[in-house]
Design a protein around this motif. Structure first.
Motif, PDB file in Angstrom:
ATOM      1  N   ILE A   1      13.455   7.321  -2.867  1.00  0.00           N
ATOM      2  CA  ILE A   1      12.458   8.279  -3.445  1.00  0.00           C
ATOM      3  C   ILE A   1      11.287   7.776  -4.107  1.00  0.00           C
ATOM      4  N   VAL A   2      11.431   6.303  -4.723  1.00  0.00           N
ATOM      5  CA  VAL A   2      10.215   5.272  -5.156  1.00  0.00           C
ATOM      6  C   VAL A   2       9.160   4.898  -3.947  1.00  0.00           C
ATOM      7  N   GLY A   3       9.814   4.993  -2.694  1.00  0.00           N
ATOM      8  CA  GLY A   3       8.837   4.579  -1.630  1.00  0.00           C
ATOM      9  C   GLY A   3       8.077   5.860  -1.170  1.00  0.00           C
ATOM     10  N   VAL A   4       8.846   6.881  -1.187  1.00  0.00           N
ATOM     11  CA  VAL A   4       8.064   8.375  -0.869  1.00  0.00           C
ATOM     12  C   VAL A   4       6.932   8.520  -2.083  1.00  0.00           C
ATOM     13  N   TRP A   5       7.471   8.304  -3.550  1.00  0.00           N
ATOM     14  CA  TRP A   5       6.580   8.586  -4.543  1.00  0.00           C
ATOM     15  C   TRP A   5       5.334   7.853  -4.555  1.00  0.00           C
ATOM     16  N   ALA A   6       5.473   6.560  -4.269  1.00  0.00           N
ATOM     17  CA  ALA A   6       4.328   5.450  -4.409  1.00  0.00           C
ATOM     18  C   ALA A   6       3.288   5.683  -3.568  1.00  0.00           C
ATOM     19  N   LYS A   7       2.115   5.564  -4.088  1.00  0.00           N
ATOM     20  CA  LYS A   7       0.611   5.910  -3.261  1.00  0.00           C
ATOM     21  C   LYS A   7       0.254   4.359  -2.821  1.00  0.00           C
ATOM     22  N   GLY A   8       0.702   3.534  -3.197  1.00  0.00           N
ATOM     23  CA  GLY A   8       0.322   2.029  -2.781  1.00  0.00           C
ATOM     24  C   GLY A   8       1.505   1.112  -3.099  1.00  0.00           C
ATOM     25  N   PHE A   9       1.196  -0.122  -2.579  1.00  0.00           N
ATOM     26  CA  PHE A   9       2.328  -1.266  -2.593  1.00  0.00           C
ATOM     27  C   PHE A   9       2.355  -1.520  -3.977  1.00  0.00           C
TER      28      PHE A   9
ATOM     29  N   ASN B   1      14.015  -2.761  -0.786  1.00  0.00           N
ATOM     30  CA  ASN B   1      14.237  -2.951   0.785  1.00  0.00           C
ATOM     31  C   ASN B   1      14.113  -1.286   1.084  1.00  0.00           C
ATOM     32  N   SER B   2      14.703  -0.353   0.531  1.00  0.00           N
ATOM     33  CA  SER B   2      14.825   0.879   0.877  1.00  0.00           C
ATOM     34  C   SER B   2      13.279   1.415   0.661  1.00  0.00           C
ATOM     35  N   SER B   3      12.575   1.309  -0.546  1.00  0.00           N
ATOM     36  CA  SER B   3      11.268   1.734  -0.720  1.00  0.00           C
ATOM     37  C   SER B   3      10.274   1.360   0.097  1.00  0.00           C
ATOM     38  N   PHE B   4      10.288  -0.127   0.538  1.00  0.00           N
ATOM     39  CA  PHE B   4       9.390  -0.672   1.445  1.00  0.00           C
ATOM     40  C   PHE B   4       9.410  -0.104   2.884  1.00  0.00           C
ATOM     41  N   GLY B   5      10.860   0.329   3.370  1.00  0.00           N
ATOM     42  CA  GLY B   5      11.195   0.804   4.365  1.00  0.00           C
ATOM     43  C   GLY B   5      10.609   2.190   4.844  1.00  0.00           C
TER      44      GLY B   5
END
Length: 253
Positions: free
Chosen positions: A156-164, A75-79
């Motif tokens: 942090i994961v949501g900011v780091w990730a370049k794609g879904f 939820n946090s990363s997707f948000g």
């Protein structure tokens, strides 16, 4: 403190949860039921009590933590990833919101969703076993602390990730295996050496056992050690997020 701004982000994120409310609640109920059928009935009927606790009751805290970890991170990363993906992150960064207020909005909403799912699992567990919570207030506070910590980690994961696709790497390849190996469904005292000593280096062990202690008053590690490890993880995540906003890492790119 811009409470209106925090509430706007929180309400927007919770509205997304309400659109898929029945799906979001039905999945953990079905998953929990399957875990009890497999672990509680098939395996639990062949296992003795663990530390004087019925096996079906013993796995309830582990089930709640497993879902809490995954829901918090997802939820946090997707948000935060969606605004980056659509380009609306610049509207958030240019709004009269501090980094703390932005994080509170996203993390608060993600933690609320994760705690709701965890409590649904707790209620579902009562359909299969009789679970008594020895320290209910501590249980809720610890649940809130762990949810907040993993929501920070998910941010942090949501900011780091370049794609879904990358959003799923950490939960599937790191967090879930560590949870299964961290005593979610067994006591680490059942392991022989050197595996028991090696398992103690798994940080998830302390989170699960700290939560289990609030249920039964006993666990494989002391509640003090578990609380210390959880706070340490919380501070590390908070420090990384502070650095992200200070440097603009992948937020302004």
């Amino acid at each position: 403190m811009n409470l209106h701004g925090i509430w706007a982000i929180y309400k927007f994120e919770m509205h997304r949860f309400r659109r898929t409310l029945w799906t979001g609640l039905a999945v953990p109920v079905i998953t929990t039921s399957l875990y009890f059928v497999v672990f509680g009935s098939a395996i639990g009927s062949r296992m003795r009590e663990i530390n004087g606790i019925d096996y079906g009751s013993f796995i309830v805290p582990g089930l709640m933590m497993l879902s809490l970890f995954n829901e918090s991170i997802f939820n946090s990363s997707f948000g935060i990833h969606m605004p980056r993906f659509t380009g609306t992150i610049y509207e958030i960064l240019s709004a009269p919101l501090s980094a703390l207020e932005t994080v509170l909005g996203y993390v608060g909403a993600a933690a609320s969703k994760a705690i709701i799912v965890a409590l649904v699992i707790f209620v579902t567990a009562h359909l299969f076993v009789d679970v008594q919570v020895k320290h209910p207030i501590l249980m809720l506070l610890y649940l809130l602390l762990v949810a907040g910590t993993f929501c920070l980690f998910g941010f942090i994961v949501g900011v780091w990730a370049k794609g879904f696709e990358q959003l799923q790497i950490i939960p599937l390849l790191v967090v879930t295996p560590l949870t299964f190996l961290g005593g979610a469904f067994y006591s680490i005292d059942m392991l022989g050496q050197p595996w028991r000593s090696i398992t103690l280096f798994n940080p998830v062990v302390y989170l699960i056992n700290g939560f289990r202690w609030t249920f039964f008053g006993t666990a494989d590690v002391s509640f003090e050690a578990a609380l210390t490890a959880t706070f340490a993880f919380f501070l590390v995540c908070a420090s990384v997020i502070w650095w992200i906003f200070r440097t603009g890492y992948r937020l302004k790119q």
